[in-house]
Design a protein around this motif. Sequence first.
Motif, PDB file in Angstrom:
ATOM      1  N   GLN A 106      21.981  17.056  -5.025  1.00 17.89           N
ATOM      2  CA  GLN A 106      20.945  17.220  -5.873  1.00 17.89           C
ATOM      3  C   GLN A 106      19.340  17.136  -5.349  1.00 17.89           C
ATOM      4  N   SER A 110      16.681  19.824  -4.615  1.00 17.38           N
ATOM      5  CA  SER A 110      15.350  19.907  -5.332  1.00 17.38           C
ATOM      6  C   SER A 110      14.301  19.817  -4.111  1.00 17.38           C
ATOM      7  N   LEU A 177      17.719  21.022 -11.987  1.00 11.30           N
ATOM      8  CA  LEU A 177      16.920  19.960 -10.842  1.00 11.30           C
ATOM      9  C   LEU A 177      15.528  19.833 -11.080  1.00 11.30           C
TER      10      LEU A 177
END
Lengths: 207, 207
Positions: A106, A110, A177
Amino acid sequence: MRRTKAEAKETRQQILLAAEKVFYEKGVAHASMEDVARAAGVTRGAIYWHFANRADLVLELYNSLPMPQEELIARELEAENADVFGVLERVGREWLELLAEDEHRQRILSILLRCDNTGEFAVISERQNDLDDEHMQALEAAFVKAERQGKLGDAWTPRSAASMLRWVIKGLCSEWLLFGRRFDIASEGKDALRRLFATYSTPTPST
Amino acid sequence: MRRTKAEAKETRQQILLAAEKVFYEKGVAHASMEDVARAAGVTRGAIYWHFANRADLVLELYNSLPMPQEELIARELEAENADVFGVLERVGREWLELLAEDEHRQRILSILLRCDNTGEFAVISERQNDLDDEHMQALEAAFVKAERQGKLGDAWTPRSAASMLRWVIKGLCSEWLLFGRRFDIASEGKDALRRLFATYSTPTPST
DNA sequence: CAACATACAAACAGGGCTGTATGTTAATTC
DNA sequence: GAATTAACATACAGCCCTGTTTGTATGTTG
Protein backbone atom coordinates in the motif's frame (compact mmCIF):
# COMPACT_ATOMS: atom_id res chain seq x y z
CA MET A 1 33.37 -1.34 10.51
CA ARG A 2 33.15 -3.91 7.81
CA ARG A 3 29.99 -5.96 8.38
CA THR A 4 29.29 -9.52 7.38
CA LYS A 5 27.33 -10.13 4.24
CA ALA A 6 24.22 -11.00 6.15
CA GLU A 7 24.48 -7.81 8.17
CA ALA A 8 24.92 -5.80 5.00
CA LYS A 9 21.76 -7.27 3.54
CA GLU A 10 20.01 -6.31 6.69
CA THR A 11 21.11 -2.69 6.58
CA ARG A 12 20.02 -2.62 2.96
CA GLN A 13 16.65 -3.83 4.11
CA GLN A 14 16.61 -1.23 6.87
CA ILE A 15 17.30 1.45 4.31
CA LEU A 16 14.45 0.23 2.13
CA LEU A 17 12.10 0.21 5.11
CA ALA A 18 13.20 3.69 6.12
CA ALA A 19 12.79 4.96 2.57
CA GLU A 20 9.31 3.51 2.45
CA LYS A 21 8.40 5.27 5.64
CA VAL A 22 10.02 8.61 4.88
CA PHE A 23 8.96 8.80 1.24
CA TYR A 24 5.44 7.87 2.21
CA GLU A 25 5.26 10.58 4.83
CA LYS A 26 7.09 13.43 3.13
CA GLY A 27 6.89 12.49 -0.51
CA VAL A 28 9.78 11.40 -2.67
CA ALA A 29 10.60 14.91 -3.82
CA HIS A 30 10.60 16.54 -0.41
CA ALA A 31 12.54 14.00 1.57
CA SER A 32 16.30 14.23 1.54
CA MET A 33 18.63 11.29 1.51
CA GLU A 34 19.73 12.46 4.93
CA ASP A 35 16.16 12.02 6.16
CA VAL A 36 16.15 8.46 4.94
CA ALA A 37 19.57 7.79 6.40
CA ARG A 38 18.55 9.08 9.82
CA ALA A 39 15.39 7.01 9.79
CA ALA A 40 17.44 3.95 8.92
CA GLY A 41 20.04 4.64 11.58
CA VAL A 42 22.87 4.95 9.08
CA THR A 43 24.58 7.73 7.15
CA ARG A 44 24.14 8.72 3.56
CA GLY A 45 27.30 6.82 2.83
CA ALA A 46 25.50 3.55 3.46
CA ILE A 47 22.67 4.51 1.16
CA TYR A 48 24.98 5.47 -1.66
CA TRP A 49 26.83 2.23 -1.14
CA HIS A 50 23.70 0.16 -1.67
CA PHE A 51 21.89 2.38 -4.15
CA ALA A 52 23.10 4.57 -6.99
CA ASN A 53 20.80 7.52 -6.22
CA ARG A 54 17.32 8.45 -5.15
CA ALA A 55 15.66 7.18 -8.30
CA ASP A 56 17.42 3.86 -7.94
CA LEU A 57 16.27 3.66 -4.35
CA VAL A 58 12.67 4.21 -5.36
CA LEU A 59 13.03 1.69 -8.15
CA GLU A 60 14.36 -0.92 -5.75
CA LEU A 61 11.51 -0.12 -3.45
CA TYR A 62 9.22 -1.01 -6.30
CA ASN A 63 11.23 -4.12 -7.14
CA SER A 64 11.00 -5.25 -3.54
CA LEU A 65 7.31 -5.97 -4.05
CA PRO A 66 6.74 -9.66 -4.67
CA MET A 67 4.65 -9.95 -7.79
CA PRO A 68 1.91 -12.52 -8.28
CA GLN A 69 2.93 -15.68 -10.06
CA GLU A 70 2.14 -14.71 -13.59
CA GLU A 71 3.38 -17.89 -15.17
CA LEU A 72 1.14 -19.90 -12.94
CA ILE A 73 -1.84 -17.89 -14.06
CA ALA A 74 -0.79 -18.16 -17.68
CA ARG A 75 -0.61 -21.90 -17.40
CA GLU A 76 -4.05 -22.00 -15.85
CA LEU A 77 -5.39 -20.12 -18.84
CA GLU A 78 -3.67 -22.37 -21.33
CA ALA A 79 -6.04 -25.28 -20.95
CA GLU A 80 -8.21 -25.63 -24.01
CA ASN A 81 -11.51 -25.12 -22.23
CA ALA A 82 -10.33 -23.08 -19.31
CA ASP A 83 -12.89 -20.96 -17.50
CA VAL A 84 -11.28 -17.69 -18.56
CA PHE A 85 -13.67 -15.38 -16.79
CA GLY A 86 -13.56 -17.45 -13.64
CA VAL A 87 -9.78 -17.38 -13.54
CA LEU A 88 -9.49 -13.70 -14.34
CA GLU A 89 -12.07 -12.70 -11.79
CA ARG A 90 -10.34 -14.76 -9.15
CA VAL A 91 -6.94 -13.32 -10.05
CA GLY A 92 -8.28 -9.80 -9.85
CA ARG A 93 -9.86 -10.53 -6.50
CA GLU A 94 -6.67 -12.05 -5.20
CA TRP A 95 -4.69 -9.02 -6.30
CA LEU A 96 -6.98 -6.71 -4.40
CA GLU A 97 -6.86 -8.93 -1.35
CA LEU A 98 -3.08 -8.97 -1.54
CA LEU A 99 -3.06 -5.19 -1.60
CA ALA A 100 -5.54 -4.98 1.25
CA GLU A 101 -3.40 -7.19 3.46
CA ASP A 102 0.05 -5.85 2.68
CA GLU A 103 0.76 -2.44 4.13
CA HIS A 104 4.13 -2.28 2.46
CA ARG A 105 2.50 -2.69 -0.90
CA GLN A 106 0.00 0.00 0.00
CA ARG A 107 2.66 2.48 0.99
CA ILE A 108 4.96 1.77 -1.92
CA LEU A 109 2.19 2.03 -4.48
CA SER A 110 1.03 5.24 -2.84
CA ILE A 111 4.52 6.63 -3.13
CA LEU A 112 4.66 5.72 -6.81
CA LEU A 113 1.22 7.17 -7.48
CA ARG A 114 2.09 10.49 -5.93
CA CYS A 115 5.64 11.01 -7.09
CA ASP A 116 6.97 12.82 -10.07
CA ASN A 117 7.35 10.79 -13.24
CA THR A 118 9.69 12.96 -15.25
CA GLY A 119 13.42 13.30 -15.57
CA GLU A 120 15.39 10.80 -13.55
CA PHE A 121 12.21 9.07 -12.43
CA ALA A 122 11.16 8.27 -15.95
CA VAL A 123 12.85 4.89 -15.67
CA ILE A 124 10.42 3.96 -12.93
CA SER A 125 7.38 4.87 -14.98
CA GLU A 126 8.85 3.01 -17.91
CA ARG A 127 9.25 -0.08 -15.82
CA GLN A 128 5.67 0.17 -14.66
CA ASN A 129 4.51 0.72 -18.20
CA ASP A 130 6.44 -2.28 -19.43
CA LEU A 131 4.82 -4.49 -16.85
CA ASP A 132 1.50 -2.92 -17.72
CA ASP A 133 2.01 -3.74 -21.36
CA GLU A 134 2.76 -7.34 -20.56
CA HIS A 135 -0.33 -7.64 -18.42
CA MET A 136 -2.39 -6.04 -21.11
CA GLN A 137 -1.18 -8.49 -23.74
CA ALA A 138 -1.80 -11.45 -21.47
CA LEU A 139 -5.25 -10.14 -20.64
CA GLU A 140 -6.12 -9.57 -24.24
CA ALA A 141 -4.95 -13.05 -25.15
CA ALA A 142 -7.14 -14.46 -22.43
CA PHE A 143 -10.17 -12.60 -23.72
CA VAL A 144 -9.39 -13.81 -27.23
CA LYS A 145 -9.64 -17.31 -25.92
CA ALA A 146 -12.92 -16.51 -24.22
CA GLU A 147 -14.18 -15.09 -27.47
CA ARG A 148 -13.26 -18.25 -29.34
CA GLN A 149 -15.10 -20.21 -26.71
CA GLY A 150 -18.13 -18.11 -27.54
CA LYS A 151 -18.27 -16.71 -24.03
CA LEU A 152 -17.61 -13.08 -24.76
CA GLY A 153 -20.70 -11.01 -25.41
CA ASP A 154 -20.73 -9.70 -28.95
CA ALA A 155 -20.70 -6.12 -27.77
CA TRP A 156 -17.12 -6.63 -26.62
CA THR A 157 -13.81 -7.05 -28.29
CA PRO A 158 -10.98 -8.73 -26.42
CA ARG A 159 -9.13 -5.47 -26.31
CA SER A 160 -12.04 -3.41 -25.02
CA ALA A 161 -12.81 -5.98 -22.37
CA ALA A 162 -9.18 -6.09 -21.24
CA SER A 163 -8.96 -2.30 -21.16
CA MET A 164 -12.02 -1.92 -19.05
CA LEU A 165 -10.91 -4.55 -16.60
CA ARG A 166 -7.63 -2.74 -16.10
CA TRP A 167 -9.30 0.63 -15.77
CA VAL A 168 -11.58 -0.69 -13.09
CA ILE A 169 -8.78 -2.23 -11.08
CA LYS A 170 -6.54 0.77 -11.48
CA GLY A 171 -9.33 3.15 -10.60
CA LEU A 172 -10.22 1.11 -7.56
CA CYS A 173 -6.66 0.98 -6.30
CA SER A 174 -5.87 4.61 -7.01
CA GLU A 175 -9.00 5.84 -5.32
CA TRP A 176 -8.43 3.68 -2.31
CA LEU A 177 -4.77 4.54 -1.90
CA LEU A 178 -4.95 8.25 -2.63
CA PHE A 179 -8.08 8.81 -0.62
CA GLY A 180 -7.10 7.49 2.76
CA ARG A 181 -8.35 3.93 2.24
CA ARG A 182 -11.80 4.86 3.33
CA PHE A 183 -13.60 1.77 2.13
CA ASP A 184 -13.15 -1.95 2.10
CA ILE A 185 -11.29 -2.45 -1.13
CA ALA A 186 -11.50 -6.22 -0.99
CA SER A 187 -15.26 -6.39 -0.76
CA GLU A 188 -15.98 -3.41 -2.98
CA GLY A 189 -13.56 -4.80 -5.49
CA LYS A 190 -15.18 -8.20 -5.33
CA ASP A 191 -18.53 -6.65 -6.15
CA ALA A 192 -17.14 -4.52 -8.93
CA LEU A 193 -15.42 -7.48 -10.53
CA ARG A 194 -18.53 -9.57 -10.26
CA ARG A 195 -20.60 -6.94 -12.02
CA LEU A 196 -17.97 -6.40 -14.65
CA PHE A 197 -17.55 -10.05 -15.52
CA ALA A 198 -21.29 -10.48 -15.58
CA THR A 199 -21.48 -7.88 -18.32
CA TYR A 200 -18.74 -9.54 -20.33
CA SER A 201 -20.81 -12.64 -20.77
CA THR A 202 -24.18 -11.08 -21.54
CA PRO A 203 -24.85 -12.31 -25.07
CA THR A 204 -26.47 -9.19 -26.49
CA PRO A 205 -27.17 -5.87 -24.82
CA SER A 206 -30.88 -5.40 -24.68
CA THR A 207 -30.68 -1.97 -26.34
CA MET B 1 8.24 50.25 -17.56
CA ARG B 2 4.80 50.12 -16.05
CA ARG B 3 2.49 48.50 -18.57
CA THR B 4 -1.16 49.13 -19.00
CA LYS B 5 -3.59 46.75 -17.38
CA ALA B 6 -4.34 45.05 -20.64
CA GLU B 7 -0.66 44.55 -21.34
CA ALA B 8 -0.17 43.10 -17.89
CA LYS B 9 -2.91 40.59 -18.47
CA GLU B 10 -1.20 39.65 -21.65
CA THR B 11 2.15 39.01 -20.02
CA ARG B 12 0.36 36.94 -17.43
CA GLN B 13 -1.08 34.92 -20.24
CA GLN B 14 2.34 34.63 -21.85
CA ILE B 15 3.73 33.31 -18.61
CA LEU B 16 0.97 30.73 -18.38
CA LEU B 17 1.61 29.63 -21.94
CA ALA B 18 5.33 29.41 -21.31
CA ALA B 19 4.77 27.47 -18.10
CA GLU B 20 2.54 25.05 -19.96
CA LYS B 21 5.20 24.49 -22.57
CA VAL B 22 8.17 24.24 -20.23
CA PHE B 23 6.46 22.16 -17.54
CA TYR B 24 5.14 19.83 -20.20
CA GLU B 25 8.57 19.33 -21.72
CA LYS B 26 10.76 19.17 -18.63
CA GLY B 27 8.31 18.29 -15.90
CA VAL B 28 7.20 20.58 -13.11
CA ALA B 29 9.93 19.46 -10.74
CA HIS B 30 12.82 19.80 -13.15
CA ALA B 31 12.04 23.14 -14.73
CA SER B 32 13.24 26.25 -12.96
CA MET B 33 11.33 29.49 -12.77
CA GLU B 34 14.13 30.96 -14.83
CA ASP B 35 13.31 28.46 -17.59
CA VAL B 36 9.71 29.58 -17.60
CA ALA B 37 10.70 33.23 -17.52
CA ARG B 38 13.00 32.86 -20.50
CA ALA B 39 10.37 30.99 -22.48
CA ALA B 40 7.93 33.78 -21.71
CA GLY B 41 10.36 36.53 -22.61
CA VAL B 42 10.30 38.07 -19.13
CA THR B 43 12.31 37.81 -15.93
CA ARG B 44 11.46 35.89 -12.81
CA GLY B 45 10.37 39.17 -11.36
CA ALA B 46 7.36 39.17 -13.63
CA ILE B 47 6.42 35.65 -12.67
CA TYR B 48 6.64 36.37 -8.96
CA TRP B 49 4.55 39.46 -9.52
CA HIS B 50 1.71 37.50 -11.07
CA PHE B 51 2.07 34.27 -9.13
CA ALA B 52 3.05 33.52 -5.57
CA ASN B 53 5.29 30.54 -6.36
CA ARG B 54 5.60 27.52 -8.56
CA ALA B 55 2.70 25.68 -7.00
CA ASP B 56 0.47 28.70 -7.50
CA LEU B 57 1.57 28.89 -11.09
CA VAL B 58 0.62 25.28 -11.67
CA LEU B 59 -2.65 25.79 -9.88
CA GLU B 60 -3.49 28.76 -12.08
CA LEU B 61 -2.57 26.67 -15.08
CA TYR B 62 -5.20 24.24 -13.92
CA ASN B 63 -7.69 27.00 -13.24
CA SER B 64 -7.16 28.35 -16.72
CA LEU B 65 -8.99 25.36 -18.12
CA PRO B 66 -12.59 26.20 -18.94
CA MET B 67 -14.76 23.58 -17.31
CA PRO B 68 -17.91 22.19 -18.86
CA GLN B 69 -21.15 23.84 -17.85
CA GLU B 70 -22.07 21.70 -14.92
CA GLU B 71 -25.15 23.62 -13.97
CA LEU B 72 -26.52 23.23 -17.45
CA ILE B 73 -26.06 19.49 -17.22
CA ALA B 74 -27.59 19.41 -13.77
CA ARG B 75 -30.64 21.24 -15.05
CA GLU B 76 -30.96 18.79 -17.89
CA LEU B 77 -31.01 15.95 -15.39
CA GLU B 78 -33.59 17.63 -13.19
CA ALA B 79 -36.53 16.94 -15.43
CA GLU B 80 -38.77 14.30 -13.89
CA ASN B 81 -38.44 11.80 -16.72
CA ALA B 82 -35.08 12.82 -18.05
CA ASP B 83 -33.17 10.28 -20.09
CA VAL B 84 -30.38 9.97 -17.52
CA PHE B 85 -28.25 7.48 -19.40
CA GLY B 86 -28.63 9.40 -22.64
CA VAL B 87 -27.52 12.63 -21.03
CA LEU B 88 -24.62 11.09 -19.13
CA GLU B 89 -23.35 9.23 -22.14
CA ARG B 90 -23.47 12.38 -24.21
CA VAL B 91 -21.75 14.42 -21.53
CA GLY B 92 -19.00 11.85 -21.25
CA ARG B 93 -18.57 11.79 -25.00
CA GLU B 94 -18.45 15.55 -25.13
CA TRP B 95 -15.80 15.65 -22.43
CA LEU B 96 -13.59 13.27 -24.37
CA GLU B 97 -14.12 15.25 -27.56
CA LEU B 98 -13.23 18.44 -25.75
CA LEU B 99 -10.01 16.86 -24.56
CA ALA B 100 -9.25 15.51 -28.02
CA GLU B 101 -9.60 18.92 -29.59
CA ASP B 102 -7.88 21.09 -27.01
CA GLU B 103 -4.12 20.70 -26.92
CA HIS B 104 -3.83 23.02 -23.96
CA ARG B 105 -6.07 20.78 -21.97
CA GLN B 106 -4.05 17.78 -23.02
CA ARG B 107 -0.77 19.34 -21.98
CA ILE B 108 -2.04 20.71 -18.70
CA LEU B 109 -3.68 17.47 -17.68
CA SER B 110 -0.51 15.61 -18.64
CA ILE B 111 1.48 17.93 -16.44
CA LEU B 112 -0.86 17.32 -13.54
CA LEU B 113 -0.82 13.58 -14.05
CA ARG B 114 2.93 13.40 -14.02
CA CYS B 115 3.81 15.88 -11.32
CA ASP B 116 4.41 15.34 -7.65
CA ASN B 117 1.38 15.60 -5.43
CA THR B 118 2.99 16.09 -2.06
CA GLY B 119 4.13 19.05 -0.03
CA GLU B 120 3.41 22.39 -1.60
CA PHE B 121 1.57 20.73 -4.47
CA ALA B 122 -0.94 19.09 -2.20
CA VAL B 123 -3.27 22.05 -2.68
CA ILE B 124 -3.53 21.18 -6.34
CA SER B 125 -4.46 17.59 -5.68
CA GLU B 126 -6.94 18.73 -3.09
CA ARG B 127 -8.56 21.00 -5.58
CA GLN B 128 -8.82 18.19 -8.07
CA ASN B 129 -10.19 15.89 -5.42
CA ASP B 130 -12.79 18.44 -4.41
CA LEU B 131 -14.01 18.75 -7.97
CA ASP B 132 -13.91 14.98 -8.22
CA ASP B 133 -16.09 14.67 -5.15
CA GLU B 134 -18.64 17.08 -6.56
CA HIS B 135 -18.77 15.18 -9.81
CA MET B 136 -19.14 11.95 -7.97
CA GLN B 137 -22.05 13.23 -5.95
CA ALA B 138 -23.76 14.62 -9.01
CA LEU B 139 -23.21 11.37 -10.86
CA GLU B 140 -24.53 9.30 -8.02
CA ALA B 141 -27.61 11.49 -7.77
CA ALA B 142 -28.20 11.01 -11.46
CA PHE B 143 -27.98 7.25 -11.14
CA VAL B 144 -30.34 7.38 -8.19
CA LYS B 145 -32.85 9.03 -10.47
CA ALA B 146 -32.29 6.38 -13.10
CA GLU B 147 -32.84 3.73 -10.48
CA ARG B 148 -36.12 5.30 -9.41
CA GLN B 149 -37.13 5.32 -13.04
CA GLY B 150 -36.48 1.60 -13.06
CA LYS B 151 -33.82 1.94 -15.67
CA LEU B 152 -30.85 0.75 -13.69
CA GLY B 153 -30.15 -2.95 -13.90
CA ASP B 154 -30.60 -4.58 -10.53
CA ALA B 155 -27.01 -5.70 -10.44
CA TRP B 156 -25.99 -2.09 -9.98
CA THR B 157 -26.19 0.43 -7.22
CA PRO B 158 -26.07 4.12 -8.07
CA ARG B 159 -22.71 4.37 -6.40
CA SER B 160 -21.17 1.42 -8.15
CA ALA B 161 -22.41 2.63 -11.49
CA ALA B 162 -21.04 6.10 -10.89
CA SER B 163 -17.71 4.74 -9.74
CA MET B 164 -17.27 2.59 -12.76
CA LEU B 165 -18.15 5.38 -15.11
CA ARG B 166 -15.51 7.57 -13.56
CA TRP B 167 -12.91 4.83 -13.57
CA VAL B 168 -13.45 4.22 -17.24
CA ILE B 169 -13.17 7.86 -18.18
CA LYS B 170 -10.16 8.41 -15.97
CA GLY B 171 -8.48 5.29 -17.23
CA LEU B 172 -9.14 6.29 -20.81
CA CYS B 173 -7.77 9.79 -20.35
CA SER B 174 -4.73 8.72 -18.32
CA GLU B 175 -3.77 6.03 -20.75
CA TRP B 176 -4.15 8.33 -23.71
CA LEU B 177 -2.25 11.22 -22.19
CA LEU B 178 0.55 9.29 -20.56
CA PHE B 179 1.08 6.96 -23.45
CA GLY B 180 1.69 9.35 -26.28
CA ARG B 181 -1.92 9.64 -27.45
CA ARG B 182 -1.56 6.61 -29.62
CA PHE B 183 -5.21 6.01 -30.30
CA ASP B 184 -8.33 7.95 -31.19
CA ILE B 185 -9.65 8.79 -27.77
CA ALA B 186 -12.90 10.23 -29.10
CA SER B 187 -13.95 7.14 -30.99
CA GLU B 188 -12.55 4.61 -28.56
CA GLY B 189 -14.20 6.53 -25.78
CA LYS B 190 -17.47 6.61 -27.62
CA ASP B 191 -17.40 2.83 -27.95
CA ALA B 192 -16.42 2.30 -24.35
CA LEU B 193 -19.20 4.55 -23.11
CA ARG B 194 -21.71 2.81 -25.33
CA ARG B 195 -20.76 -0.58 -23.97
CA LEU B 196 -20.76 0.67 -20.42
CA PHE B 197 -24.17 2.29 -20.58
CA ALA B 198 -25.55 -0.75 -22.32
CA THR B 199 -24.57 -2.81 -19.29
CA TYR B 200 -26.17 -0.36 -16.90
CA SER B 201 -29.57 -0.97 -18.37
CA THR B 202 -29.46 -4.74 -18.72
CA PRO B 203 -32.25 -5.82 -16.38
CA THR B 204 -30.63 -8.98 -15.01
CA PRO B 205 -27.24 -10.47 -15.71
CA SER B 206 -27.76 -13.76 -17.45
CA THR B 207 -25.47 -15.58 -15.06
C1' DC C 1 0.05 67.62 -12.75
C1' DA C 2 1.25 65.79 -8.41
C1' DA C 3 1.01 61.71 -5.93
C1' DC C 4 0.50 57.18 -5.81
C1' DA C 5 0.21 52.55 -7.43
C1' DT C 6 1.47 49.18 -10.81
C1' DA C 7 4.26 46.13 -13.54
C1' DC C 8 7.97 44.65 -13.99
C1' DA C 9 13.76 44.17 -14.10
C1' DA C 10 17.81 43.52 -11.59
C1' DA C 11 20.36 42.54 -7.66
C1' DC C 12 20.66 40.08 -3.31
C1' DA C 13 20.88 36.62 0.29
C1' DG C 14 21.20 32.18 1.59
C1' DG C 15 20.46 27.39 1.73
C1' DG C 16 19.90 22.49 1.94
C1' DC C 17 21.13 18.80 -0.97
C1' DT C 18 23.50 15.78 -4.15
C1' DG C 19 27.29 12.98 -5.58
C1' DT C 20 32.00 11.78 -4.83
C1' DA C 21 36.28 11.10 -2.68
C1' DT C 22 38.63 9.61 1.09
C1' DG C 23 39.20 7.34 5.52
C1' DT C 24 38.55 3.35 8.59
C1' DT C 25 37.58 -1.05 10.32
C1' DA C 26 36.60 -5.64 10.13
C1' DA C 27 35.45 -9.76 7.07
C1' DT C 28 37.34 -12.72 3.69
C1' DT C 29 40.58 -14.81 0.99
C1' DC C 30 44.54 -17.44 0.01
C1' DG D 1 48.20 -14.01 8.98
C1' DA D 2 49.08 -10.83 5.29
C1' DA D 3 46.71 -8.90 1.74
C1' DT D 4 42.67 -7.62 -0.04
C1' DT D 5 38.26 -5.79 -0.21
C1' DA D 6 33.57 -5.13 1.44
C1' DA D 7 30.77 -2.06 4.17
C1' DC D 8 30.22 1.60 5.69
C1' DA D 9 31.28 6.84 8.13
C1' DT D 10 33.04 11.27 7.30
C1' DA D 11 34.52 15.09 4.85
C1' DC D 12 34.41 17.76 0.70
C1' DA D 13 33.19 20.28 -3.38
C1' DG D 14 29.84 22.58 -5.74
C1' DC D 15 25.71 24.34 -7.31
C1' DC D 16 21.53 25.85 -8.95
C1' DC D 17 17.57 27.69 -7.40
C1' DT D 18 14.12 29.97 -4.64
C1' DG D 19 12.01 33.91 -2.49
C1' DT D 20 12.71 38.69 -1.43
C1' DT D 21 14.13 43.23 -1.85
C1' DT D 22 15.17 47.19 -4.16
C1' DG D 23 15.03 50.10 -8.14
C1' DT D 24 12.42 52.48 -11.71
C1' DA D 25 9.67 54.00 -15.25
C1' DT D 26 5.24 54.37 -16.52
C1' DG D 27 0.09 54.22 -16.09
C1' DT D 28 -3.58 56.05 -13.23
C1' DT D 29 -6.15 58.85 -10.22
C1' DG D 30 -7.98 63.01 -8.12
